[in-house]
Write a protein that holds these residues in place. Sequence first.
Motif, PDB file in Angstrom:
ATOM      1  N   ALA A 432       0.817  -1.216   0.000  1.00 48.65           N
ATOM      2  CA  ALA A 432       0.000   0.000   0.000  1.00 48.65           C
ATOM      3  C   ALA A 432       0.847   1.262   0.000  1.00 48.65           C
ATOM      4  CB  ALA A 432      -0.946   0.006   1.200  1.00 48.65           C
ATOM      5  N   ILE A 433       2.074   1.171   0.530  1.00 46.82           N
ATOM      6  CA  ILE A 433       2.955   2.341   0.557  1.00 46.82           C
ATOM      7  C   ILE A 433       4.063   2.208  -0.507  1.00 46.82           C
ATOM      8  CG2 ILE A 433       2.493   2.943   2.948  1.00 46.82           C
ATOM      9  CD1 ILE A 433       5.069   1.506   3.737  1.00 46.82           C
ATOM     10  N   MET A 434       3.779   1.419  -1.566  1.00 49.76           N
ATOM     11  CA  MET A 434       4.674   1.246  -2.702  1.00 49.76           C
ATOM     12  C   MET A 434       6.016   0.658  -2.299  1.00 49.76           C
ATOM     13  SD  MET A 434       3.805   4.543  -5.104  1.00 49.76           S
ATOM     14  CE  MET A 434       4.482   3.750  -6.558  1.00 49.76           C
ATOM     15  N   MET A 435       5.991  -0.224  -1.284  1.00 49.26           N
ATOM     16  CA  MET A 435       7.194  -0.945  -0.875  1.00 49.26           C
ATOM     17  C   MET A 435       6.900  -2.444  -0.844  1.00 49.26           C
ATOM     18  SD  MET A 435       8.718   1.555   2.074  1.00 49.26           S
ATOM     19  CE  MET A 435      10.072   0.434   2.437  1.00 49.26           C
ATOM     20  N   GLY A 436       6.001  -2.883  -1.729  1.00 46.26           N
ATOM     21  CA  GLY A 436       5.634  -4.284  -1.789  1.00 46.26           C
ATOM     22  C   GLY A 436       6.762  -5.193  -2.246  1.00 46.26           C
ATOM     23  N   TRP A 437       7.851  -4.625  -2.748  1.00 49.25           N
ATOM     24  CA  TRP A 437       8.995  -5.402  -3.210  1.00 49.25           C
ATOM     25  C   TRP A 437       9.861  -5.914  -2.061  1.00 49.25           C
ATOM     26  CZ3 TRP A 437      13.412  -3.092  -1.441  1.00 49.25           C
ATOM     27  CH2 TRP A 437      13.330  -1.743  -1.121  1.00 49.25           C
ATOM     28  N   VAL A 438       9.694  -5.365  -0.852  1.00 47.41           N
ATOM     29  CA  VAL A 438      10.602  -5.691   0.253  1.00 47.41           C
ATOM     30  C   VAL A 438      10.550  -7.179   0.609  1.00 47.41           C
ATOM     31  CG1 VAL A 438      11.124  -5.284   2.685  1.00 47.41           C
ATOM     32  CG2 VAL A 438      10.558  -3.346   1.188  1.00 47.41           C
ATOM     33  N   CYS A 439       9.361  -7.685   0.913  1.00 44.72           N
ATOM     34  CA  CYS A 439       9.219  -9.097   1.294  1.00 44.72           C
ATOM     35  C   CYS A 439       9.590 -10.042   0.146  1.00 44.72           C
ATOM     36  CB  CYS A 439       7.807  -9.366   1.803  1.00 44.72           C
ATOM     37  SG  CYS A 439       7.500  -8.625   3.434  1.00 44.72           S
ATOM     38  N   PRO A 440       9.146  -9.784  -1.090  1.00 46.39           N
ATOM     39  CA  PRO A 440       9.601 -10.640  -2.195  1.00 46.39           C
ATOM     40  C   PRO A 440      11.120 -10.671  -2.343  1.00 46.39           C
ATOM     41  CG  PRO A 440       7.692  -9.392  -2.881  1.00 46.39           C
ATOM     42  CD  PRO A 440       8.074  -8.859  -1.535  1.00 46.39           C
ATOM     43  N   ALA A 441      11.786  -9.530  -2.102  1.00 41.54           N
ATOM     44  CA  ALA A 441      13.252  -9.510  -2.188  1.00 41.54           C
ATOM     45  C   ALA A 441      13.871 -10.439  -1.152  1.00 41.54           C
ATOM     46  CB  ALA A 441      13.774  -8.088  -2.007  1.00 41.54           C
ATOM     47  N   VAL A 442      13.325 -10.400   0.068  1.00 43.78           N
ATOM     48  CA  VAL A 442      13.822 -11.280   1.130  1.00 43.78           C
ATOM     49  C   VAL A 442      13.565 -12.747   0.770  1.00 43.78           C
ATOM     50  CG1 VAL A 442      13.573 -11.931   3.552  1.00 43.78           C
ATOM     51  CG2 VAL A 442      13.554  -9.511   2.905  1.00 43.78           C
ATOM     52  N   VAL A 443      12.338 -13.034   0.285  1.00 38.39           N
ATOM     53  CA  VAL A 443      11.996 -14.405  -0.114  1.00 38.39           C
ATOM     54  C   VAL A 443      12.920 -14.880  -1.241  1.00 38.39           C
ATOM     55  CG1 VAL A 443      10.210 -15.845  -1.178  1.00 38.39           C
ATOM     56  CG2 VAL A 443       9.603 -14.229   0.643  1.00 38.39           C
ATOM     57  N   GLY A 444      13.167 -14.009  -2.216  1.00 39.88           N
ATOM     58  CA  GLY A 444      14.051 -14.370  -3.322  1.00 39.88           C
ATOM     59  C   GLY A 444      15.468 -14.665  -2.861  1.00 39.88           C
ATOM     60  N   ALA A 445      15.967 -13.849  -1.919  1.00 40.88           N
ATOM     61  CA  ALA A 445      17.312 -14.079  -1.389  1.00 40.88           C
ATOM     62  C   ALA A 445      17.389 -15.405  -0.642  1.00 40.88           C
ATOM     63  CB  ALA A 445      17.720 -12.928  -0.473  1.00 40.88           C
ATOM     64  N   LEU A 446      16.362 -15.700   0.166  1.00 43.06           N
ATOM     65  CA  LEU A 446      16.329 -16.969   0.906  1.00 43.06           C
ATOM     66  C   LEU A 446      16.216 -18.159  -0.041  1.00 43.06           C
ATOM     67  CD1 LEU A 446      14.042 -15.982   3.927  1.00 43.06           C
ATOM     68  CD2 LEU A 446      16.525 -16.282   3.918  1.00 43.06           C
ATOM     69  N   ALA A 447      15.403 -18.009  -1.092  1.00 40.41           N
ATOM     70  CA  ALA A 447      15.293 -19.078  -2.082  1.00 40.41           C
ATOM     71  C   ALA A 447      16.634 -19.308  -2.780  1.00 40.41           C
ATOM     72  CB  ALA A 447      14.212 -18.735  -3.105  1.00 40.41           C
ATOM     73  N   GLY A 448      17.317 -18.201  -3.076  1.00 40.03           N
ATOM     74  CA  GLY A 448      18.642 -18.319  -3.686  1.00 40.03           C
ATOM     75  C   GLY A 448      19.636 -19.011  -2.768  1.00 40.03           C
ATOM     76  N   LEU A 449      19.540 -18.693  -1.473  1.00 43.89           N
ATOM     77  CA  LEU A 449      20.398 -19.374  -0.497  1.00 43.89           C
ATOM     78  C   LEU A 449      20.111 -20.874  -0.483  1.00 43.89           C
ATOM     79  CD1 LEU A 449      22.440 -19.346   1.841  1.00 43.89           C
ATOM     80  CD2 LEU A 449      20.533 -18.784   3.380  1.00 43.89           C
ATOM     81  N   GLY A 450      18.800 -21.231  -0.531  1.00 40.69           N
ATOM     82  CA  GLY A 450      18.436 -22.645  -0.551  1.00 40.69           C
ATOM     83  C   GLY A 450      18.980 -23.348  -1.779  1.00 40.69           C
ATOM     84  N   ILE A 451      18.906 -22.679  -2.922  1.00 40.33           N
ATOM     85  CA  ILE A 451      19.440 -23.274  -4.155  1.00 40.33           C
ATOM     86  C   ILE A 451      20.940 -23.492  -4.043  1.00 40.33           C
ATOM     87  CG2 ILE A 451      19.860 -22.823  -6.607  1.00 40.33           C
ATOM     88  CD1 ILE A 451      17.147 -21.354  -6.645  1.00 40.33           C
ATOM     89  N   SER A 452      21.629 -22.521  -3.432  1.00 36.67           N
ATOM     90  CA  SER A 452      23.088 -22.622  -3.332  1.00 36.67           C
ATOM     91  C   SER A 452      23.532 -23.805  -2.481  1.00 36.67           C
ATOM     92  CB  SER A 452      23.673 -21.331  -2.760  1.00 36.67           C
ATOM     93  OG  SER A 452      23.359 -21.192  -1.376  1.00 36.67           O
ATOM     94  N   LEU A 453      22.663 -24.269  -1.580  1.00 40.04           N
ATOM     95  CA  LEU A 453      23.017 -25.407  -0.729  1.00 40.04           C
ATOM     96  C   LEU A 453      23.167 -26.686  -1.546  1.00 40.04           C
ATOM     97  CD1 LEU A 453      20.677 -24.745   2.350  1.00 40.04           C
ATOM     98  CD2 LEU A 453      23.102 -24.157   2.089  1.00 40.04           C
ATOM     99  N   PHE A 454      22.555 -26.702  -2.734  1.00 45.37           N
ATOM    100  CA  PHE A 454      22.643 -27.880  -3.593  1.00 45.37           C
ATOM    101  C   PHE A 454      23.666 -27.680  -4.722  1.00 45.37           C
ATOM    102  CE2 PHE A 454      18.428 -27.833  -1.704  1.00 45.37           C
ATOM    103  CZ  PHE A 454      18.323 -29.127  -1.208  1.00 45.37           C
ATOM    104  N   GLN A 455      24.419 -26.581  -4.621  1.00 49.97           N
ATOM    105  CA  GLN A 455      25.442 -26.307  -5.617  1.00 49.97           C
ATOM    106  C   GLN A 455      26.828 -26.464  -4.999  1.00 49.97           C
ATOM    107  OE1 GLN A 455      24.315 -22.283  -6.653  1.00 49.97           O
ATOM    108  NE2 GLN A 455      23.055 -22.971  -8.393  1.00 49.97           N
TER     109      GLN A 455
END
Length: 466
Positions: A432-455
């Motif tokens: 609502a305050i045009m900062m809806g990207w914050v949580c997706p950015a965190v989720v994306g970083a965590l997902a990337g961390l999870g992927i790296s565990l298998f690399q």
Amino acid sequence: MKDIVFSLLFCVTILEGTAINSLKKKDLLTLGFMMFSIYFGAGNLIFPTALGQAAGEHTLLAMLGFMTTGIGLPLLGITAIALAGGEYVPLLRSKTWPLFATVLLVILYLIIGPLFAMPRTGAVSFEIGIRPFLAEDNLAVGQLIYTALFFGASYYLARNPNKIIDRVGKMLTPALLIVLAILFVQAFHAPLGVVLEPTGNYIAAPFAQGFQDGYQTMDLLASIAIGALVANAVRLRGITDTHAIGAACLISGLITVTLMAVVYGSLAYIGATSASVLSHPENGGQILSGAVSIFFGSAGNLLLAVIIALACLTTCCGITSSAAMFFNKLLKGRISYERLLLFSILFSFAASNIGLTQIIALAIPFLVTIYPLVIVFVVLSLFDRMIGWRRSIYQGAMALTLVFSLIDGLHAAGLSSAPIHALLVEYIPFYAIMMGWVCPAVVGALAGLGISLFQAAPAPVKEVHT
């Protein structure tokens, strides 16, 4: 946070061991002045003033938000550039995708260059500094003549990047600081009036609104360009050690943000005390113009014209040079720096004559789209020592941020779907305050961390001894 503090201390330690031996303290101060004057353009003058008037009694909270994006994020950007030894563009390309990085940088340099920021410097300096002296019939001709002179001076100052330090850091910035000091001393000595109640979004969410207002300065976007310019200026003085270059960038940045904090706070105070006297003009430029007229009478407009001209000229000079340097490298020298500089100046001259209001309106959707991407990358790059080879963390965070920043950009341009917007407001935190990207950015970083565990980590490069 500890890692950021460590990074700052690490750079300062490097400075003590290397940069001071390479650059004199006077040179570092000159670099800091140059960086401040390039950052501090017309937008930095008018936006804090407008914020102060609209926020009223909530000015302090609003300014904390404004300084987060207007000062805090640029400092993080400068720190990231310092840690990379001034080589930030290669870092962006290596951690994300080469094509994505190139497109992002091209858009960034166009925004802070000939498309928006450069034309805005000419348009704002005319609207606030020159227009009050002209009759209505002479405005079009007056603007054409003024912007021709303004961009001609910018072209002259930026033709030789090696001389930008001397021309801007030693000549123009002290003059700018002197006239600002005169204005601020008068403002605190004899305030315009009393501070009134807040208005608009500053009533319920002053910090969030101030945070968004800080986007308008474009200073985080400029950090990448200005950091590269400072690093290049240091190299041109014969310093090649990346630690020394990075330390010089950081110390210059600390000087810059200190000056910016003082100036922003003073301008917000002028705005907060102006409402009871000046009512609510359309923009911060009109507020500032009315304030200096009250403080200094007929001489006030002349003082303001000098402030605006210096602030805009130094900014235009720096970002013009940075943009031309970037595209010269991108095109591998096929088009010379001087020719790119000339193209940029001519386009900005033409665009500045379409009007300030149109320039600001066109810029907002682009800023809303690109700012989150730069914020996320800068924050991640501060922890690059911990992230290491795990590119998937950068890529996951940037990919999801891109999705939501594009949605926000379409909404800012008035092209979004009302039902989809309402759905996102209900289910995505901070949307609502045009900062809806914050949580997706965190989720994306965590997902990337999870992927790296298998690399598997890449094998270390063995040194070859001869």
